[in-house]
Design a protein around this motif. Structure first.
Motif, PDB file in Angstrom:
ATOM      1  N   GLY A 257       0.794  -1.231   0.000  1.00 38.05           N
ATOM      2  CA  GLY A 257       0.000   0.000   0.000  1.00 38.05           C
ATOM      3  C   GLY A 257       0.817   1.267   0.000  1.00 38.05           C
ATOM      4  O   GLY A 257       0.265   2.355   0.039  1.00 38.05           O
ATOM      5  N   GLY A 258       2.136   1.145  -0.077  1.00 36.69           N
ATOM      6  CA  GLY A 258       2.972   2.341  -0.165  1.00 36.69           C
ATOM      7  C   GLY A 258       3.131   3.050   1.158  1.00 36.69           C
ATOM      8  O   GLY A 258       2.473   2.717   2.147  1.00 36.69           O
ATOM      9  N   ILE A 259       4.038   4.049   1.200  1.00 40.11           N
ATOM     10  CA  ILE A 259       4.272   4.761   2.459  1.00 40.11           C
ATOM     11  C   ILE A 259       3.468   6.048   2.554  1.00 40.11           C
ATOM     12  O   ILE A 259       3.192   6.523   3.636  1.00 40.11           O
ATOM     13  CB  ILE A 259       5.767   5.060   2.706  1.00 40.11           C
ATOM     14  CG1 ILE A 259       6.392   5.726   1.477  1.00 40.11           C
ATOM     15  CG2 ILE A 259       6.519   3.821   3.138  1.00 40.11           C
ATOM     16  CD1 ILE A 259       7.708   6.390   1.778  1.00 40.11           C
ATOM     17  N   VAL A 260       3.125   6.630   1.409  1.00 42.35           N
ATOM     18  CA  VAL A 260       2.342   7.870   1.463  1.00 42.35           C
ATOM     19  C   VAL A 260       0.887   7.493   1.718  1.00 42.35           C
ATOM     20  O   VAL A 260       0.291   6.728   0.960  1.00 42.35           O
ATOM     21  CB  VAL A 260       2.470   8.657   0.153  1.00 42.35           C
ATOM     22  CG1 VAL A 260       1.583   9.896   0.193  1.00 42.35           C
ATOM     23  CG2 VAL A 260       3.915   9.056  -0.085  1.00 42.35           C
ATOM     24  N   GLN A 261       0.354   7.981   2.816  1.00 42.07           N
ATOM     25  CA  GLN A 261      -1.033   7.628   3.135  1.00 42.07           C
ATOM     26  C   GLN A 261      -1.898   8.872   3.300  1.00 42.07           C
ATOM     27  O   GLN A 261      -2.804   8.915   4.113  1.00 42.07           O
ATOM     28  CB  GLN A 261      -1.080   6.760   4.399  1.00 42.07           C
ATOM     29  CG  GLN A 261      -0.489   5.357   4.217  1.00 42.07           C
ATOM     30  CD  GLN A 261      -1.227   4.505   3.185  1.00 42.07           C
ATOM     31  OE1 GLN A 261      -2.363   4.788   2.827  1.00 42.07           O
ATOM     32  NE2 GLN A 261      -0.577   3.467   2.671  1.00 42.07           N
ATOM     33  N   THR A 262      -1.548   9.908   2.535  1.00 39.20           N
ATOM     34  CA  THR A 262      -2.395  11.101   2.547  1.00 39.20           C
ATOM     35  C   THR A 262      -2.871  11.351   1.131  1.00 39.20           C
ATOM     36  O   THR A 262      -2.160  11.079   0.170  1.00 39.20           O
ATOM     37  CB  THR A 262      -1.620  12.350   3.006  1.00 39.20           C
ATOM     38  OG1 THR A 262      -0.307  12.278   2.448  1.00 39.20           O
ATOM     39  CG2 THR A 262      -1.552  12.460   4.504  1.00 39.20           C
ATOM     40  N   THR A 263      -4.076  11.851   1.016  1.00 40.82           N
ATOM     41  CA  THR A 263      -4.601  12.194  -0.294  1.00 40.82           C
ATOM     42  C   THR A 263      -4.937  13.680  -0.292  1.00 40.82           C
ATOM     43  O   THR A 263      -5.661  14.155   0.578  1.00 40.82           O
ATOM     44  CB  THR A 263      -5.848  11.374  -0.615  1.00 40.82           C
ATOM     45  OG1 THR A 263      -5.471   9.998  -0.596  1.00 40.82           O
ATOM     46  CG2 THR A 263      -6.390  11.723  -1.985  1.00 40.82           C
ATOM     47  N   LEU A 264      -4.346  14.374  -1.244  1.00 42.33           N
ATOM     48  CA  LEU A 264      -4.546  15.821  -1.315  1.00 42.33           C
ATOM     49  C   LEU A 264      -5.606  16.152  -2.363  1.00 42.33           C
ATOM     50  O   LEU A 264      -5.820  15.381  -3.292  1.00 42.33           O
ATOM     51  CB  LEU A 264      -3.238  16.516  -1.701  1.00 42.33           C
ATOM     52  CG  LEU A 264      -2.063  16.368  -0.732  1.00 42.33           C
ATOM     53  CD1 LEU A 264      -0.803  16.959  -1.363  1.00 42.33           C
ATOM     54  CD2 LEU A 264      -2.380  17.055   0.583  1.00 42.33           C
ATOM     55  N   PRO A 265      -6.252  17.314  -2.230  1.00 44.09           N
ATOM     56  CA  PRO A 265      -7.160  17.759  -3.291  1.00 44.09           C
ATOM     57  C   PRO A 265      -6.379  17.937  -4.596  1.00 44.09           C
ATOM     58  O   PRO A 265      -5.181  18.223  -4.568  1.00 44.09           O
ATOM     59  CB  PRO A 265      -7.663  19.120  -2.788  1.00 44.09           C
ATOM     60  CG  PRO A 265      -7.379  19.144  -1.336  1.00 44.09           C
ATOM     61  CD  PRO A 265      -6.209  18.247  -1.108  1.00 44.09           C
ATOM     62  N   VAL A 266      -7.071  17.770  -5.719  1.00 50.13           N
ATOM     63  CA  VAL A 266      -6.418  17.758  -7.033  1.00 50.13           C
ATOM     64  C   VAL A 266      -5.562  19.003  -7.268  1.00 50.13           C
ATOM     65  O   VAL A 266      -4.391  18.896  -7.646  1.00 50.13           O
ATOM     66  CB  VAL A 266      -7.486  17.623  -8.146  1.00 50.13           C
ATOM     67  CG1 VAL A 266      -6.877  17.916  -9.506  1.00 50.13           C
ATOM     68  CG2 VAL A 266      -8.066  16.220  -8.124  1.00 50.13           C
ATOM     69  N   PHE A 267      -6.108  20.184  -7.001  1.00 48.68           N
ATOM     70  CA  PHE A 267      -5.367  21.403  -7.342  1.00 48.68           C
ATOM     71  C   PHE A 267      -4.164  21.613  -6.425  1.00 48.68           C
ATOM     72  O   PHE A 267      -3.115  22.078  -6.867  1.00 48.68           O
ATOM     73  CB  PHE A 267      -6.292  22.619  -7.331  1.00 48.68           C
ATOM     74  CG  PHE A 267      -7.224  22.618  -8.511  1.00 48.68           C
ATOM     75  CD1 PHE A 267      -6.734  22.907  -9.784  1.00 48.68           C
ATOM     76  CD2 PHE A 267      -8.559  22.293  -8.366  1.00 48.68           C
ATOM     77  CE1 PHE A 267      -7.573  22.888 -10.886  1.00 48.68           C
ATOM     78  CE2 PHE A 267      -9.404  22.272  -9.468  1.00 48.68           C
ATOM     79  CZ  PHE A 267      -8.909  22.559 -10.727  1.00 48.68           C
ATOM     80  N   ILE A 268      -4.324  21.232  -5.163  1.00 46.08           N
ATOM     81  CA  ILE A 268      -3.181  21.321  -4.246  1.00 46.08           C
ATOM     82  C   ILE A 268      -2.073  20.387  -4.727  1.00 46.08           C
ATOM     83  O   ILE A 268      -0.897  20.758  -4.754  1.00 46.08           O
ATOM     84  CB  ILE A 268      -3.606  20.906  -2.809  1.00 46.08           C
ATOM     85  CG1 ILE A 268      -4.807  21.723  -2.338  1.00 46.08           C
ATOM     86  CG2 ILE A 268      -2.432  20.993  -1.840  1.00 46.08           C
ATOM     87  CD1 ILE A 268      -4.498  23.098  -1.875  1.00 46.08           C
ATOM     88  N   ALA A 269      -2.472  19.189  -5.132  1.00 43.02           N
ATOM     89  CA  ALA A 269      -1.481  18.207  -5.596  1.00 43.02           C
ATOM     90  C   ALA A 269      -0.774  18.716  -6.852  1.00 43.02           C
ATOM     91  O   ALA A 269       0.427  18.486  -7.034  1.00 43.02           O
ATOM     92  CB  ALA A 269      -2.156  16.867  -5.870  1.00 43.02           C
ATOM     93  N   MET A 270      -1.507  19.399  -7.732  1.00 47.68           N
ATOM     94  CA  MET A 270      -0.877  19.939  -8.944  1.00 47.68           C
ATOM     95  C   MET A 270       0.166  20.985  -8.586  1.00 47.68           C
ATOM     96  O   MET A 270       1.257  21.024  -9.166  1.00 47.68           O
ATOM     97  CB  MET A 270      -1.936  20.570  -9.858  1.00 47.68           C
ATOM     98  CG  MET A 270      -2.831  19.550 -10.521  1.00 47.68           C
ATOM     99  SD  MET A 270      -3.983  20.350 -11.632  1.00 47.68           S
ATOM    100  CE  MET A 270      -3.029  20.306 -13.122  1.00 47.68           C
ATOM    101  N   ILE A 271      -0.172  21.849  -7.627  1.00 54.84           N
ATOM    102  CA  ILE A 271       0.792  22.879  -7.219  1.00 54.84           C
ATOM    103  C   ILE A 271       2.001  22.221  -6.560  1.00 54.84           C
ATOM    104  O   ILE A 271       3.147  22.591  -6.822  1.00 54.84           O
ATOM    105  CB  ILE A 271       0.117  23.905  -6.282  1.00 54.84           C
ATOM    106  CG1 ILE A 271      -0.904  24.714  -7.086  1.00 54.84           C
ATOM    107  CG2 ILE A 271       1.147  24.824  -5.641  1.00 54.84           C
ATOM    108  CD1 ILE A 271      -1.824  25.564  -6.249  1.00 54.84           C
ATOM    109  N   LEU A 272       1.724  21.203  -5.745  1.00 55.78           N
ATOM    110  CA  LEU A 272       2.824  20.477  -5.109  1.00 55.78           C
ATOM    111  C   LEU A 272       3.723  19.839  -6.176  1.00 55.78           C
ATOM    112  O   LEU A 272       4.961  19.865  -6.062  1.00 55.78           O
ATOM    113  CB  LEU A 272       2.275  19.400  -4.165  1.00 55.78           C
ATOM    114  CG  LEU A 272       3.324  18.650  -3.347  1.00 55.78           C
ATOM    115  CD1 LEU A 272       3.979  19.581  -2.339  1.00 55.78           C
ATOM    116  CD2 LEU A 272       2.704  17.452  -2.629  1.00 55.78           C
TER     117      LEU A 272
END
Lengths: 255, 376
Positions: free
Chosen positions: B102-117
């Motif tokens: 299941g991977g180590i990243v266990q947070t899901t960000l909103p689409v636009f925040i993730a794009m900026i990230l």
């Protein structure tokens, strides 16, 4: 008496085995026009490049108004008050006359990339544009304002390069062969122009030039170098009668 | 798309350009509601929007700052991965990262925040790489950035960092362009936005780049491009300006990478090849180095040609009993290459040269109000 505007102490510039400038010392007092002359390859432009930070001196120091500027970057040195022109014209080729001069106003801007992109620096930008227009009017280049810089006649390009350097508001202006390629009439006008900007902009001027008439006419003092070494220093009349200088220019084995 | 200016008043040409852009968006919106969503038109528009953003970012470096970077695929890869890693719904992570618990990243960000990230991480990598690489000149810089992109591609497939990147396996099940469609309770699409939204994202980013190019900062970049030594003598610090331009370009390339992930619906490091960088470079050259408008137009043309208009060349065609010669799988690429050669040989300036949209409406084509007219 106050510090000289420029003081070069024992400057040596070495490239591998070649010593381009060898233990050269000089000074320029405020308001003087001082010329540096010498045969081709004597190291004149190298000395200029060392003063403006293009090269870091192998040894020796350079002081601007008592402040040691040796080893600073070119942009820092420009900000400290030394502006220059280039032997082979280096205008911004894609820009208009106006934009070339405008770009030289940048060094006083306070905006950063974000404020600039979001136009929060509008008043500063407007001020720079007004200053640029005022400067262009003052030196009679306003009519050519919207021409692409490199489409100007050669003499005007030389002139524009000087004006662009003036826009950085220097204390000391370095002119590297400003009359190169100019006809006699343009050269005369240039001489008058250099004197005029010295007075109007309260400048000290350091000039490399091969047109001897121009050098003798406008210089207060002259330094002569050959193979990187100083061979003479003095007023125009002293230099004209200096045997070492005559030998260097005309060749001679009697020395 | 340059509908901005230093002056308060917009010129006639700029207003006209803004209207054209607006009409384009309205037309896309109407088309999306009326034409079946499976039409190739939308594929082209979506991918074109993505490529336009990346091409304009590349143009910011190549055309406006004079930095010849070929690291685009690498920064797109970083953007795509960051976006995908941070947007896969928690419930799906177990199946996507099936080999890595299941991977180590266990947070899901909103689409636009993730794009900026995605953009920020790409910019951060650009900063690190820029420190050594930007000291190099022209070809050397190109080779170094190209190498970086290749290294990044290999590193992201390394199974030791699999819990983060899923190794050489695909990342999938993250939100895609289709998730921009508005659906009713029963799941039917009521308003189609899956093409309009990417075009808007791309448009906003490109508008920001245009604002930057026409700003005080942008002028300093152009000075550097024209003559580094003179720019330095005018008090412009080369290293910081180049570094900033490199980071900003990479930021938008990273956002473009996130968009490409959404377009493709899956992400796999091995697809971010050097060929992808060359495609972007071609778009920039065909559009005109130093023209944002040119990059936009040519990315849509490029994508349309490669995905749509030239597809028929890959299929056998019969006229009566006569089989048209040459048409077979792969022939499309041959024709495509010939077209590119013709453009490069005979239209060196590209479609637009260094002109922008508003310049096209000026009475005199050489009216260089913005100082970036056509070169003699």
């Amino acid at each position: 008496m106050s510090d000289p505007v420029l003081k070069i102490n024992h400057l040596t510039m070495q490239f591998g085995g070649v010593v381009a400038v060898d233990n050269f010392s000089m000074h320029i007092n405020s308001g003087e026009i001082v010329a540096l002359i010498g045969p081709n390859g004597a190291g004149k432009t190298t000395a200029f490049n060392a003063v403006t930070g293009v090269y870091t001196p192998t040894s020796g120091t350079i002081n601007l108004l008592g402040q040691n500027i040796t080893g600073n970057r070119p942009d820092q040195i420009t900000k400290l008050g030394i502006a220059r022109t280039f032997q082979n014209i280096r205008l911004f080729s894609s820009m208009t006359v106006f934009e070339n001069v405008l770009t030289a106003h940048h060094l006083r801007k306070t905006s950063n990339i974000f404020t600039a992109t979001l136009r929060l620096n509008a008043s500063e930008e407007r001020k720079m544009r007004e200053d640029t227009d005022a400067l262009l009017r003052k030196v009679d280049l306003y009519d050519l304002r919207d021409e692409i810089a490199t489409s100007l006649p050669y003499g005007k390009q030389r002139l524009l390069e000087i004006v662009r350097a003036l826009a950085t508001r220097p204390k000391l202006l370095l002119l590297d062969e400003p009359a190169a390629g100019m006809n006699p009439q343009e050269t005369d006008e240039l001489g008058a122009f250099i004197r005029r900007i010295r007075d109007e902009f309260d400048l000290t001027i350091f000039i490399i030039e091969h047109h001897m008439n121009l050098v003798m006419e406008i210089s207060d003092r002259i330094y002569v170098i050959e193979f990187g070494k100083q061979i003479a220093e003095g007023t125009p009349s002293e230099i004209q009668n200096n045997e070492a200088v005559i030998a260097a220019y005309l060749g001679g084995d009697d020395l | 798309m340059s509908n901005t200016t230093q002056k308060k008043t917009l010129s006639k040409e700029q207003i006209l350009s803004a209207v054209i852009v607006l009409v384009f968006y309205v037309a896309v919106f109407i088309a999306e509601q009326t034409i079946p969503s499976t039409s190739m038109l939308f594929t082209v528009l979506k991918k074109g929007a993505t490529y336009a953003l990346v091409a304009v970012s590349m143009n910011l470096l190549n055309g406006f700052t004079g930095i010849f970077s070929l690291g685009q695929a690498g920064f797109m890869l970083i953007g795509a991965y960051v976006y995908a890693i941070f947007t896969i719904p928690l419930a799906q992570r177990a199946s996507v990262y099936q080999y890595y618990n299941g991977g180590i990243v266990q947070t899901t960000l909103p689409v636009f925040i993730a794009m900026i990230l995605a953009g920020l991480v790409a910019a951060f990598f650009a900063f690190l790489i820029g420190l050594p690489v930007l000291r190099l000149k022209s070809d050397y810089l190109a080779v170094a950035t190209l190498g970086f992109a290749e290294i990044i591609r290999a590193v992201f497939q390394w199974d030791k960092i699999g819990p983060l990147t899923n190794g050489s396996n695909m990342l999938r099940l993250f939100p895609t362009f289709n998730d921009f469609n508005i659906r009713n309770a029963s799941g039917e699409v009521t308003i189609y936005l899956s093409t309009l939204v990417p075009l808007l994202i791309s448009g906003v980013c490109i508008a920001l780049i245009v604002l930057l190019i026409n700003s005080t900062f942008g002028r300093a970049l152009r000075a550097i491009k024209d003559d580094e030594i003179a720019a330095e003598a005018m008090g412009i610090r080369l290293s910081s300006h180049k570094q900033l331009a490199f980071c900003i370009s990479s930021f938008f390339t990273g956002v473009g990478g996130a968009m490409l992930a959404m377009y493709q619906t899956t992400v796999q490091a091995k697809s971010f090849t050097t060929a992808m960088t060359y495609e972007i470079l071609l778009i920039v050259v065909i559009g005109g180095i130093g023209s944002v408008t040119g990059s936009c137009i040519s990315s849509f043309l490029f994508v349309a040609c490669s995905e749509w208009w030239l597809r028929f060349l890959d299929q056998k065609h019969m006229i009566g009993n006569f089989e048209v010669p040459l048409l077979r799988n792969g022939f499309r690429l041959v024709v495509f290459s010939v077209i590119i050669m013709i453009v490069v040989l005979f239209f060196r300036q590209g479609i637009m040269g260094t002109r922008e949209l508003p310049d096209l409406f000026r009475k005199r084509p050489t009216d260089r109000k913005k100082g970036r007219g056509i070169k003699a």
